[in-house]
Design an enzyme around this catalytic site. Structure first.
Site, PDB file in Angstrom:
ATOM      1  CG  ASN A   1      -3.956  -1.995 -11.487  1.00 52.62           C
ATOM      2  OD1 ASN A   1      -2.473  -2.502 -11.165  1.00 52.62           O
ATOM      3  ND2 ASN A   1      -4.362  -1.181 -10.208  1.00 52.62           N
TER       4      ASN A   1
ATOM      5  CD  GLU B   1       5.610   1.395  -4.993  1.00 52.03           C
ATOM      6  OE1 GLU B   1       6.955   2.186  -5.484  1.00 52.03           O
ATOM      7  OE2 GLU B   1       5.149   2.309  -5.275  1.00 52.03           O
TER       8      GLU B   1
ATOM      9  CD  GLU C   1       8.142   1.055  -8.746  1.00 54.15           C
ATOM     10  OE1 GLU C   1       6.832   1.346  -9.061  1.00 54.15           O
ATOM     11  OE2 GLU C   1       8.758  -0.335  -9.649  1.00 54.15           O
TER      12      GLU C   1
HETATM   13  N1  LIG Z   1       1.468   0.989  -5.104  1.00 54.46           N
HETATM   14  C1  LIG Z   1       1.077   0.498  -6.514  1.00 54.46           C
HETATM   15  O1  LIG Z   1       1.533   0.983  -7.240  1.00 54.46           O
HETATM   16  C2  LIG Z   1       0.202  -0.065  -6.796  1.00 54.46           C
HETATM   17  C3  LIG Z   1      -0.289   0.013  -8.157  1.00 54.46           C
HETATM   18  C4  LIG Z   1      -0.933  -1.128  -9.029  1.00 54.46           C
HETATM   19  C5  LIG Z   1      -1.933  -2.234  -7.806  1.00 54.46           C
HETATM   20  N2  LIG Z   1      -1.581  -2.437  -6.644  1.00 54.46           N
HETATM   21  C6  LIG Z   1      -2.224  -3.283  -5.600  1.00 54.46           C
HETATM   22  O2  LIG Z   1      -2.063  -4.483  -6.325  1.00 54.46           O
HETATM   23  C7  LIG Z   1      -4.180  -4.348  -6.364  1.00 54.46           C
HETATM   24  C8  LIG Z   1      -4.319  -5.038  -7.185  1.00 54.46           C
HETATM   25  O3  LIG Z   1      -3.234  -6.047  -7.583  1.00 54.46           O
HETATM   26  P1  LIG Z   1      -3.901  -7.716  -7.641  1.00 54.46           P
HETATM   27  O4  LIG Z   1      -5.073  -8.139  -7.249  1.00 54.46           O
HETATM   28  O5  LIG Z   1      -2.275  -7.822  -8.799  1.00 54.46           O
HETATM   29  O6  LIG Z   1      -2.967  -8.013  -6.293  1.00 54.46           O
HETATM   30  P2  LIG Z   1      -1.861  -9.773  -5.902  1.00 54.46           P
HETATM   31  O7  LIG Z   1      -1.392  -9.049  -4.884  1.00 54.46           O
HETATM   32  O8  LIG Z   1      -2.582 -10.195  -6.067  1.00 54.46           O
HETATM   33  O9  LIG Z   1      -0.599 -10.004  -7.575  1.00 54.46           O
HETATM   34  C9  LIG Z   1       0.021  -8.853  -7.754  1.00 54.46           C
HETATM   35  C10 LIG Z   1       0.867  -9.917  -8.537  1.00 54.46           C
HETATM   36  O10 LIG Z   1       1.343 -10.966  -7.604  1.00 54.46           O
HETATM   37  C11 LIG Z   1       1.288 -12.116  -7.492  1.00 54.46           C
HETATM   38  N3  LIG Z   1       1.107 -13.617  -6.935  1.00 54.46           N
HETATM   39  C12 LIG Z   1      -0.084 -13.572  -5.762  1.00 54.46           C
HETATM   40  N4  LIG Z   1       0.204 -14.017  -4.858  1.00 54.46           N
HETATM   41  C13 LIG Z   1       1.388 -14.471  -5.120  1.00 54.46           C
HETATM   42  C14 LIG Z   1       2.250 -15.049  -4.034  1.00 54.46           C
HETATM   43  N5  LIG Z   1       1.514 -16.009  -3.019  1.00 54.46           N
HETATM   44  N6  LIG Z   1       3.399 -15.298  -4.622  1.00 54.46           N
HETATM   45  C15 LIG Z   1       4.224 -15.015  -5.794  1.00 54.46           C
HETATM   46  N7  LIG Z   1       3.558 -14.212  -6.464  1.00 54.46           N
HETATM   47  C16 LIG Z   1       1.662 -13.992  -6.077  1.00 54.46           C
HETATM   48  C17 LIG Z   1       0.006 -12.124  -9.241  1.00 54.46           C
HETATM   49  O11 LIG Z   1      -0.339 -13.416  -9.759  1.00 54.46           O
HETATM   50  C18 LIG Z   1       0.033 -10.736  -9.860  1.00 54.46           C
HETATM   51  O12 LIG Z   1       0.870 -10.664 -10.784  1.00 54.46           O
HETATM   52  C19 LIG Z   1      -4.595  -3.654  -5.661  1.00 54.46           C
HETATM   53  O13 LIG Z   1      -4.062  -4.107  -3.857  1.00 54.46           O
HETATM   54  C20 LIG Z   1      -3.317  -2.643  -5.143  1.00 54.46           C
HETATM   55  O14 LIG Z   1      -4.007  -1.440  -4.833  1.00 54.46           O
HETATM   56  C21 LIG Z   1      -0.266  -1.520  -5.861  1.00 54.46           C
HETATM   57  O1  LIG Z   2      -2.212   1.337  -9.909  1.00 53.05           O
HETATM   58  C1  LIG Z   2      -1.074   1.977  -9.577  1.00 53.05           C
HETATM   59  C2  LIG Z   2      -0.281   2.950 -11.445  1.00 53.05           C
HETATM   60  O2  LIG Z   2       0.335   2.801  -9.974  1.00 53.05           O
HETATM   61  C3  LIG Z   2      -0.707   4.215 -12.114  1.00 53.05           C
HETATM   62  S1  LIG Z   2      -0.531   5.074 -11.967  1.00 53.05           S
HETATM   63  O3  LIG Z   2       1.220   5.264 -11.646  1.00 53.05           O
HETATM   64  O4  LIG Z   2      -1.641   5.935 -11.258  1.00 53.05           O
HETATM   65  O5  LIG Z   2      -0.595   5.377 -13.151  1.00 53.05           O
END
Ligand SMILES: NC(=O)c1ccc[n+]([C@@H]2O[C@H](COP(=O)([O-])OP(=O)(O)OC[C@H]3O[C@@H](n4cnc5c(N)ncnc54)[C@H](O)[C@@H]3O)[C@@H](O)[C@H]2O)c1
Ligand SMILES: O=C[C@H](O)CS(=O)(=O)O
Length: 488
Positions: free
Chosen positions: A161, A259, A467
């Site tokens: 994202n 995160e 972070e």
């Molecule tokens: N807290 C934060 O700063 C933050 C920021 C952005 C997104 N997110 C969270 O991420 C989610 C959306 O992002 P997403 O769909 O990419 O998440 P995701 O957990 O599906 O994937 C995140 C990363 O992990 C990899 N991945 C998936 N399964 C894996 C496994 N079994 N082993 C190793 N790697 C694996 C994916 O390819 C990707 O690179 C949402 O829940 C969002 O809230 C959190």
């Molecule tokens: O998904 C959340 C990311 O951390 C974006 S931001 O840090 O809020 O810009």
């Protein structure tokens, strides 16, 4: 309309992995296509690495570590500053790549690239502030000191994202501390990471210090979490995957930064500046088509201003222009894929089935594909899916409240604890509610609060670690206690 990716510097679109300073393919020569979520058109292809290639990337980071950690902090800072300068010089191309692979509007992508660069700038400066300390000695014949040393080889697994800034906030801190890193970006958005790696090389950051690998998530993840050379894993993504990686990392007791998912409450009290609250709601909810971990997921609006807030929000939401992010007139792009659209659809259907009213939007956009109408629904019940599950899409569900205590209990009734937002002009209420909310971050009369100088992160099942800020640098440093005896 198919928009071709045109770059001032086409060499920034890298379709190989960057390992030890070399651009390499997978052993099998296998590749995976990356499609533009707005058009479905292939942007490019990247190697499909497995465990063995990932192991070689870890070995490259290990080989680069002694020299990199031996540099003076200010020498590492200068190289990071050069990297920052190159990112800024190439921001338009980086933003075009980001929009092509992730879908967000170009101006949002440009904003992400600049904010991502500012993490590198911040840590270029912070590199020289990895301070230790001395402690008053407990005995006349000894002296006590505490020094900070880099953790070592680190791994990062990142989501789709925010494919630029989520990498720079990790790599900037790691490299500033004297660590080396292997980054595995999301399969959907590898090109931002590969372009950043190319610019790091151009900045003079030595080969192997920063490595970017793409491919099989599970196989690569298992290597990164179980290889003993890797001393820290920084993961940003869903809570479900975070838990899995946490378990896998236990076998080698890795340091972890997680995160994870969010479910942010956005609270508007009766005394709020409604215009400001609507602007904050728009930014917090509809940035990146609602695909932001810190984005508002639930709106709690005081009964006394509920209808007014809802009407004002709908008016602004209906001004959003949905389309291909490469079109400068577009202010909301597609979601990342069809599954993301299905999840938003299911949340709307569930809420409506339980009595909610659709005020605007509520269904797939006429453009088809991964497009969904920006949506506001009212009178959502506490038992709706959207109350407890992260939508991660352009859906603003409005809940009513009257009592502050009941509101706080509702806002905290989630396993997540990343961000929360509250709008009020009553200083006593602001402090009471901000202190009561179970989150790592609280925006007060603001809808966006992330930047490089603040500790970004969550509590509960939204993760561990911070972070950005000096906390972010500390996360890549080990604390070593020196006890010097024999002092006469
Ligand atoms: N807290 C934060 O700063 C933050 C920021 C952005 C997104 N997110 C969270 O991420 C989610 C959306 O992002 P997403 O769909 O990419 O998440 P995701 O957990 O599906 O994937 C995140 C990363 O992990 C990899 N991945 C998936 N399964 C894996 C496994 N079994 N082993 C190793 N790697 C694996 C994916 O390819 C990707 O690179 C949402 O829940 C969002 O809230 C959190
Ligand atoms: O998904 C959340 C990311 O951390 C974006 S931001 O840090 O809020 O810009």
């Amino acid at each position: 309309m198919e928009t071709k990716l045109i770059l001032k510097d086409p060499t920034l679109l890298r379709q190989l992995c960057h390992v030890g300073g070399h651009w390499v393919a997978a052993d099998s020569e296998e590749t995976v296509a990356v499609a533009n979520p707005a058009t479905g058109v292939e942007v490019g292809r990247v190697p499909y690495f497995g465990a063995s290639e990932t192991r070689r990337a870890i070995e490259a980071a290990e080989a680069a570590l002694p020299h990199w950690r031996s540099l003076l902090a200010k020498e590492r800072g200068r190289l990071l500053r050069a990297w920052f300068d190159l990112i800024i010089d190439n921001q338009e191309d980086l933003a075009r790549i980001l929009t092509a692979e992730q879908g967000k509007p170009y101006l949002e992508a440009l904003s992400e690239v600049v904010s991502g660069a500012q993490f590198i700038e911040w840590f270029a400066e912070e590199a020289r502030r990895a301070y230790g300390e001395t402690i008053p000695t407990p005995a006349h014949d000894r002296r006590i000191a505490v020094i900070k040393q880099p953790v070592g080889v680190c791994a990062a697994i990142t989501p789709w994202n925010f494919p630029n800034t989520i990498i720079t906030r990790k790599a900037g801190a790691a490299l500033a501390a004297g660590c080396t890193m292997v980054v595995r970006p999301a399969t959907e958005t590898p090109f931002s990471a590969l372009a950043l790696s190319e610019l790091a090389a151009r900045a003079g950051i030595p080969a192997g210090v920063l490595n970017v690998v793409t491919g099989h998530p599970q196989d690569m993840g298992r290597e990164l979490t179980t290889n003993p050379v890797v001393r820290k894993l920084s993961f940003t993504g869903s809570t479900a995957v975070g838990k899995m990686l946490m378990e896998q990392s236990a076998s080698t007791i890795k340091k972890l930064a997680l995160e994870l998912g969010g479910n942010a409450p956005f609270i508007v009290f009766g005394d709020a500046d409604i215009e400001a609250a609507v602007e904050g709601a728009l930014a917090s909810k509809f940035r990146n088509s609602g695909q932001a971990c810190v984005g508002a997921n639930r709106f709690y609006v005081h009964d006394s201003i509920y209808e007014q807030f809802a009407a004002e929000l709908v008016k602004r939401v209906e001004q959003l222009h949905v389309g291909d992010g490469a079109d400068p007139a577009v202010t909301m792009g597609p979601l990342i894929n069809a599954q993301a659209v299905e999840k938003v659809e299911s949340h709307v259907a569930d809420a409506v089935a339980k009595g909610a009213r659709v005020l605007t939007g509520g269904k797939r956009h006429d453009r088809g594909g991964a497009f969904f109408e920006p949506t506001v629904i009212a009178d959502v019940t506490r038992d709706a899916l959207v109350s407890c599950d992260e939508t991660f899409g352009p859906l603003a569900p409005l809940f009513r409240f009257t009592d502050e205590r009941e509101l706080i209990d509702a806002a905290n009734a989630t396993e997540f604890g990343l961000a929360a937002y509250l709008y009020s002009r009553d200083i006593g209420r602001i402090w009471r509610v901000a202190e009561a909310l179970e989150t790592g971050m609280v925006g007060i009369n603001v809808g966006l609060m992330a930047n490089e100088s603040v500790p970004f992160g969550g509590i509960k099942e939204s993760g561990v670690g911070r972070e950005g800020s000096h906390y972010g640098l500390e996360d890549y440093l080990e604390v070593k206690y020196l006890c010097m005896g024999g002092i006469q």
